[in-house]
Scaffold this active site. Structure first.
Site, PDB file in Angstrom:
ATOM      1  N   HIS A  56       1.069  13.350 -16.140  1.00 39.37           N
ATOM      2  CA  HIS A  56       0.309  13.323 -14.881  1.00 39.37           C
ATOM      3  C   HIS A  56       0.696  11.807 -14.443  1.00 39.37           C
ATOM      4  O   HIS A  56       1.104  11.409 -13.333  1.00 39.37           O
ATOM      5  CB  HIS A  56      -1.117  13.170 -15.341  1.00 39.37           C
ATOM      6  CG  HIS A  56      -1.903  12.559 -14.156  1.00 39.37           C
ATOM      7  ND1 HIS A  56      -2.793  13.417 -13.466  1.00 39.37           N
ATOM      8  CD2 HIS A  56      -2.093  11.462 -13.572  1.00 39.37           C
ATOM      9  CE1 HIS A  56      -3.266  12.616 -12.462  1.00 39.37           C
ATOM     10  NE2 HIS A  56      -3.055  11.308 -12.693  1.00 39.37           N
ATOM     11  N   GLU A  57       1.139  10.842 -15.482  1.00 37.41           N
ATOM     12  CA  GLU A  57       1.235   9.465 -15.108  1.00 37.41           C
ATOM     13  C   GLU A  57       2.651   9.266 -14.583  1.00 37.41           C
ATOM     14  O   GLU A  57       3.285   8.714 -13.634  1.00 37.41           O
ATOM     15  CB  GLU A  57       1.328   8.515 -16.149  1.00 37.41           C
ATOM     16  CG  GLU A  57      -0.297   8.311 -16.643  1.00 37.41           C
ATOM     17  CD  GLU A  57      -1.140   7.825 -15.340  1.00 37.41           C
ATOM     18  OE1 GLU A  57      -1.048   7.271 -14.493  1.00 37.41           O
ATOM     19  OE2 GLU A  57      -2.559   8.265 -15.505  1.00 37.41           O
TER      20      GLU A  57
ATOM     21  N   ASP B 193     -24.871  -5.896   4.948  1.00 35.97           N
ATOM     22  CA  ASP B 193     -23.791  -5.253   4.611  1.00 35.97           C
ATOM     23  C   ASP B 193     -23.527  -5.185   3.184  1.00 35.97           C
ATOM     24  O   ASP B 193     -23.009  -4.132   2.256  1.00 35.97           O
ATOM     25  CB  ASP B 193     -22.691  -5.369   5.604  1.00 35.97           C
ATOM     26  CG  ASP B 193     -22.953  -4.915   6.931  1.00 35.97           C
ATOM     27  OD1 ASP B 193     -23.765  -3.850   6.932  1.00 35.97           O
ATOM     28  OD2 ASP B 193     -22.254  -5.647   7.788  1.00 35.97           O
TER      29      ASP B 193
ATOM     30  N   HIS C  11      -2.272  11.642  -6.103  1.00 30.84           N
ATOM     31  CA  HIS C  11      -3.007  12.723  -6.610  1.00 30.84           C
ATOM     32  C   HIS C  11      -3.400  14.019  -6.004  1.00 30.84           C
ATOM     33  O   HIS C  11      -3.295  13.868  -4.442  1.00 30.84           O
ATOM     34  CB  HIS C  11      -4.679  12.093  -6.637  1.00 30.84           C
ATOM     35  CG  HIS C  11      -4.754  11.447  -7.725  1.00 30.84           C
ATOM     36  ND1 HIS C  11      -5.516  10.068  -7.794  1.00 30.84           N
ATOM     37  CD2 HIS C  11      -4.118  11.318  -9.115  1.00 30.84           C
ATOM     38  CE1 HIS C  11      -5.563   9.311  -8.859  1.00 30.84           C
ATOM     39  NE2 HIS C  11      -4.729  10.160  -9.733  1.00 30.84           N
TER      40      HIS C  11
ATOM     41  N   HIS D 257       3.223  10.195 -11.155  1.00 29.75           N
ATOM     42  CA  HIS D 257       2.891   8.732 -10.115  1.00 29.75           C
ATOM     43  C   HIS D 257       4.306   8.107  -9.958  1.00 29.75           C
ATOM     44  O   HIS D 257       4.751   7.491  -9.137  1.00 29.75           O
ATOM     45  CB  HIS D 257       1.800   8.146 -10.732  1.00 29.75           C
ATOM     46  CG  HIS D 257       0.305   8.623 -10.566  1.00 29.75           C
ATOM     47  ND1 HIS D 257       0.149   8.972  -9.319  1.00 29.75           N
ATOM     48  CD2 HIS D 257      -0.852   8.764 -11.337  1.00 29.75           C
ATOM     49  CE1 HIS D 257      -1.279   9.755  -9.611  1.00 29.75           C
ATOM     50  NE2 HIS D 257      -1.741   9.101 -10.790  1.00 29.75           N
TER      51      HIS D 257
END
Length: 446
Positions: free
Chosen positions: A167-168, A357, A177, A171
Site C-alpha cells: 500500500h505505501e 467557528d 487512495h 503512494h
C-alpha cells in the site's frame, strides 16, 4: 464550524466527466446523461483509483531502495524478502524495476521507527497510523516509514507487512487512495490472504496509467470486481452509515472518515485524547484505546446537540461551544461542570457574535484564540479576560494560514488550523506554517 457535506456523488460525476472528456460540472447535465445511457458507460465503470496532484512519477526505469532501520518483530531476511515481494507486485505489471542497496542514498529510503522519527508526522503508537510514504520526487520523495510500535507479522495476526508495504509503495509510486473497498489503496487496513497475492485490478489500472504496461503483462479489459482472495471481515467499524434512532444535524459521518474532502466542525484535545467533531458526532483518537471511535455528541453530553468549536485549557477544563452558548467539561471524566451553559458574551465577546467557528489554546502565552469569520479575539487565561485591541484579522495575526478557520487544536507544541478539508501545522513562536495536511490523516487512514 458546522458544515454538512457529502461530495461522493459529485466527485464520481466529476471523475466520469473528466474520464469521457466532458465539461466537468459535477451535475447531471444533458451531455453527461447521454454518456451514461451509452453501452458500457456509467458511474460503475469508472476506475476508483486516484493519483496525487500533478501526477508525480519516477522518470527512470530502475528505482533503488534502502532499509536503514529494521523492525525487531522479524528477521532482517524476512523483512528484505517481504519488501522485495511488495515491490514485485508493481514491477510485474509496469515497466519499472526495483533494486535494494545497502549503503548511500537510495531513491526510496525505508525505516521502522515509532513516534518521532525525523519528519513532521510522528506516529501515534500501537493501533493508530501504521505507516506513511511520500509521493515520487527529489530528496524525501518516495521515502516510506513504518511505525515500529505496531506488531509486524507475515500472517493475519498483528499487522501484515506485505499488505501495508505494498500500500505505501503505491503512494511512493504516485497512487493516492482509492474509493474501491477491494483495492489495496483503500485507505483503511484490512487483512486478506497473501498466498499468491496479486495487485488488485483497480490498483493495477491506476499504476499502469502512470507508467504503462510491462511487456507480457496483459491487462483485462473487463476485470472481475474483486482482488482474488476474499477479504476477511474488517474488525474496524463499517464506514457505511447505520440508521440512527434520532435525527442528527447532518448525515452520519462514518462514510466520511477517510474522505480527502472531510471537513471538521471542531477539534480539541481532552485529557490526552484528540476529539474531532462533525455533524453532531465526534471521532475520538485515544492514546489508550485501539482504533478510532465514532460517537454521537448527545450520547456523551446530553445537553449538547452539535459542536461549533472546542478548546482544552490544560489542568483546567475543556469547553464545547454550540451557537451562543458553551459548556465546561471536566478533564478526568468528561462530565459537564456545574454552572453551565454560559453565553459567549460572558467571555467578553460582543453580543453580535452568535457562534464561533473555532477556538484554540496556545500554551506558551497561555492565551485562547476565538475565530469568527475572518477575525479573531485573544483571551488571557491568566487574567480571565479578553485582551484589548481585538478583533484582528486572521490573515495578519496568523500569516500563512489563510483568512478563515473551521477548526483548530494544539498538539505537541504545534497549532493545527483547518479550512475546508485542508489543514496547516503552525509554529506560533515563529509565526510560520510547518507543513500542509489533510484533515482525514488524523483518523487512522494510512
Amino acid at each position: 464550524m458546522r458544515s454538512v457535506t457529502n461530495h461522493s456523488f459529485q466527485d464520481t460525476l466529476e471523475a466520469m466527466q473528466s474520464f469521457y472528456g466532458l465539461e466537468v460540472t459535477g451535475s447531471l447535465d444533458n451531455n453527461t446523461i447521454e454518456v451514461m445511457k451509452a453501452p458500457r458507460c456509467g458511474v460503475s465503470d469508472i476506475s476508483r483509483y486516484g493519483h496525487f496532484q500533478g501526477r508525480p512519477r519516477w522518470e527512470k526505469q530502475l528505482v533503488t531502495y534502502r532499509i536503514t532501520l529494521y523492525t525487531r518483530d522479524m528477521s532482517h531476511r524476512e523483512v528484505d524478502v517481504t519488501i522485495a515481494q511488495a515491490f514485485k507486485l508493481y514491477s510485474d505489471v509496469i515497466p519499472l524495476d526495483f533494486k535494494q542497496i545497502t549503503s548511500g542514498q537510495a531513491d526510496i529510503m525505508i525505516l521502522f521507527k515509532g513516534r518521532y522519527h525525523g519528519d513532521f508526522w510522528p506516529f501515534d503508537g500501537r493501533g493508530g497510523v501504521l505507516a506513511h510514504a511520500n509521493s515520487p520526487g527529489q530528496r524525501e520523495g518516495g521515502d516510506t516509514h513504518f511505525d515500529e510500535d505496531e506488531p509486524w507479522t507475515l500472517t493475519s495476526r498483528g499487522v501484515n507487512l506485505l499488505l501495508v508495504a505494498a500500500h505505501e509503495f503505491g503512494h511512493a509510486l504516485g497512487l493516492d487512495h482509492s474509493r474501491d473497498r477491494t483495492a489495496l489503496m483503500f485507505p483503511t487496513y484490512q487483512y486478506v490472504n497473501t498466498y499468491g497475492y496479486k495487485l488488485p485490478d483497480d490498483d493495477r489500472r491506476g499504476v499502469q496509467s502512470l507508467y504503462g504496461v510491462r511487456r507480457g503483462s496483459i491487462p483485462d479489459p473487463k476485470p472481475p470486481p474483486g482482488p482474488g482472495p476474499k477479504p476477511k471481515p474488517d474488525p474496524k467499524p463499517d464506514p457505511k452509515p447505520d440508521p440512527e434512532p434520532e435525527p442528527a444535524p447532518g448525515p452520519n459521518p462514518k462514510d466520511e472518515q477517510c474522505s480527502r474532502s472531510l471537513v471538521f466542525d471542531a477539534a480539541t484535545s481532552i485529557h490526552g485524547d484528540l476529539y474531532f467533531f462533525k455533524n453532531g458526532y465526534y471521532w475520538r483518537k485515544s492514546t489508550m484505546l485501539r482504533g478510532i471511535q465514532l460517537t454521537k455528541v448527545q450520547t456523551t453530553w446530553p445537553q449538547i446537540s452539535y459542536v461549533d468549536a472546542a478548546v482544552e485549557v490544560p489542568l483546567s477544563a475543556a469547553f464545547l461551544f454550540q451557537g451562543n452558548k458553551y459548556w465546561g467539561i471536566k478533564l478526568h471524566d468528561r462530565s459537564i461542570l456545574p454552572g453551565y451553559p454560559k453565553t459567549l458574551s460572558s467571555l467578553g465577546l460582543p453580543s453580535t457574535v452568535s457562534k464561533l467557528d473555532a477556538a484554540v489554546y496556545e500554551p506558551n502565552t497561555k492565551t485562547t484564540f476565538f475565530f469568527v469569520g475572518r477575525q479573531y479575539w485573544s483571551y488571557d487565561n491568566r487574567r480571565s479576560q479578553m485582551n484589548s485591541g481585538y478583533p484582528k484579522s486572521i490573515s495578519l495575526g496568523f500569516p500563512g494560514i489563510g483568512s478563515r478557520v473551521d477548526a483548530a487544536f494544539e498538539n505537541f507544541g504545534y497549532l493545527y488550523f483547518s479550512n475546508g478539508p485542508r489543514q496547516v501545522e503552525y509554529n506560533y513562536y515563529y509565526r510560520r506554517v510547518a507543513r500542509t495536511l489533510l484533515n482525514y490523516g488524523w483518523l487512522n487512514c494510512y
